[in-house]
Scaffold this active site. Structure first.
Site, mmCIF file in Angstrom:
data_model
loop_
_atom_site.group_PDB
_atom_site.id
_atom_site.type_symbol
_atom_site.label_atom_id
_atom_site.label_comp_id
_atom_site.label_asym_id
_atom_site.label_seq_id
_atom_site.Cartn_x
_atom_site.Cartn_y
_atom_site.Cartn_z
ATOM 1 N N TYR A 138 88.594 -46.242 39.090
ATOM 2 C CA TYR A 138 89.155 -47.359 39.866
ATOM 3 C C TYR A 138 89.457 -46.895 41.286
ATOM 4 O O TYR A 138 90.296 -46.027 41.505
ATOM 5 C CB TYR A 138 90.415 -47.853 39.157
ATOM 6 C CG TYR A 138 91.183 -48.970 39.824
ATOM 7 C CD1 TYR A 138 90.639 -49.758 40.837
ATOM 8 C CD2 TYR A 138 92.486 -49.257 39.410
ATOM 9 C CE1 TYR A 138 91.353 -50.782 41.420
ATOM 10 C CE2 TYR A 138 93.217 -50.281 39.989
ATOM 11 C CZ TYR A 138 92.647 -51.040 40.990
ATOM 12 O OH TYR A 138 93.364 -52.058 41.571
ATOM 13 N N LYS A 166 85.472 -49.632 39.169
ATOM 14 C CA LYS A 166 86.156 -50.820 39.666
ATOM 15 C C LYS A 166 86.342 -50.678 41.163
ATOM 16 O O LYS A 166 87.040 -49.768 41.633
ATOM 17 C CB LYS A 166 87.510 -51.011 38.975
ATOM 18 C CG LYS A 166 88.276 -52.232 39.491
ATOM 19 C CD LYS A 166 89.649 -52.351 38.844
ATOM 20 C CE LYS A 166 90.438 -53.496 39.450
ATOM 21 N NZ LYS A 166 91.818 -53.594 38.897
#
Length: 308
Positions: A138, A166
């Site tokens: 992420y 992400k």
């Protein structure tokens, strides 16, 4: 370890709290919310992430939240937020979440201490080597203070347990480069910014870990489904209809606005743990107006004209 098809919509769930001095977790509402989202057609759920106020939860609470969501749903994967700026803590949380039955892990890059790129590689690889579970890297530089560069993302994509990324950097050129350079890998690009999801899918993205899907799961699923089916006329129409909501959900720090939206819709309380505070009154009327407008239009009726 089983691979996950990360295409689709994965709401970044809120964590509801009771109105007591400790702001203890309201597990009954959490389970109800998980069931509501599953029934709306989402492709998975992401508890204990940034939107779930993971930064103010103890490690035990992290795992209790993940377990509650796993227990509540029948047939969608649960992706547990297990990141930390301390590699040992992230590793411990990741192991505990995997043992609890999480289907995958979401690992924010270390924040505040701002490791160099070689440190980021070592951090993520340490966890991927030790925990045999699909993992999502992420990148959100606005919160962590450090960007995961394309070279680093490409290097991490070669690890069999690191299966997705992400992206919440706002840098479409960087996102496009990572997609381009990992086309031969089993590596999904997921949007961490609702307003950029349709553009990302158009260049090879797989879906989104979404804040807006907490409030409008059906519309978000319809938007992503259309984009993945390359029906960009329909995807654009839904994107523009949801655009005001995307913007309202970030007028203050996430999850302050989305928790207020959840309260307005009757999905859960707006209570937050300190140091976050309730949405400022100056934004309330605009948020109510946006939500009311969305409630007045039936999703299928709204796009019948387009389909014809």
């Amino acid at each position: 370890m089983t691979a996950i098809d990360f295409h689709g919509v994965y709401p970044a769930m809120c964590t509801p709290f009771h109105d007591d001095d400790e702001r203890s977790i309201d597990f009954e509402t959490l389970r109800e919310d998980a069931r509501r989202l599953e029934a709306a057609g989402v492709d998975g759920l992401v508890p204990a992430g940034s939107t779930g106020e993971s930064a103010t939860m103890t490690h035990d609470e992290h795992i209790e939240v993940v377990e509650a969501v796993i227990d509540a749903v029948d047939d969608v994967p649960v992706i547990a937020g297990t990141g930390s700026n301390n590699t040992r803590e992230a590793l411990s949380l990741s192991r505990r979440a995997a043992d609890a039955g999480a289907d995958a892990l979401l690992l924010i890059s270390p924040y505040y201490n701002k490791p160099e790129q070689r440190g980021l590689v070592e951090h993520f690889r340490t966890i991927a080597d030790a925990v045999d579970c699909p993992q999502i890297v992420y990148n959100v530089p606005s919160r962590t203070g450090q960007n995961i560069e394309p070279d680093t993302a490409v290097e991490l994509a070669s690890h069999e347990n690191i299966q997705a990324y992400k992206a919440a950097s706002g840098d479409m050129n960087q996102i496009s480069e990572i997609i381009e350079r990992t086309r031969d890998e089993e590596f999904a690009m997921l949007s961490g910014d609702d307003g950029m999801t349709v553009p990302m899918i158009s260049i090879g993205g797989a879906g989104c870990i979404s804040v807006a899907a907490n409030v409008e799961p059906e519309r978000t699923c319809a938007m992503i489904g259309a984009a993945l089916a390359e029906d960009y006329e329909r995807a654009r129409a839904i994107h523009h209809e949801l655009g005001p909501l995307f913007r309202q959900l970030f007028v203050e720090t996430n999850p302050i606005p989305v928790k207020e939206a959840m309260r307005i819709r009757g999905y859960g309380p707006a209570r937050l743990r300190s140091p976050l505070s309730r949405l400022d009154d100056e934004y309330l009327d605009d948020l109510r107006d946006v939500l009311a407008t969305l409630e007045t239009e039936d999703l299928e009726d709204a796009y019948a004209e387009i389909e014809r």
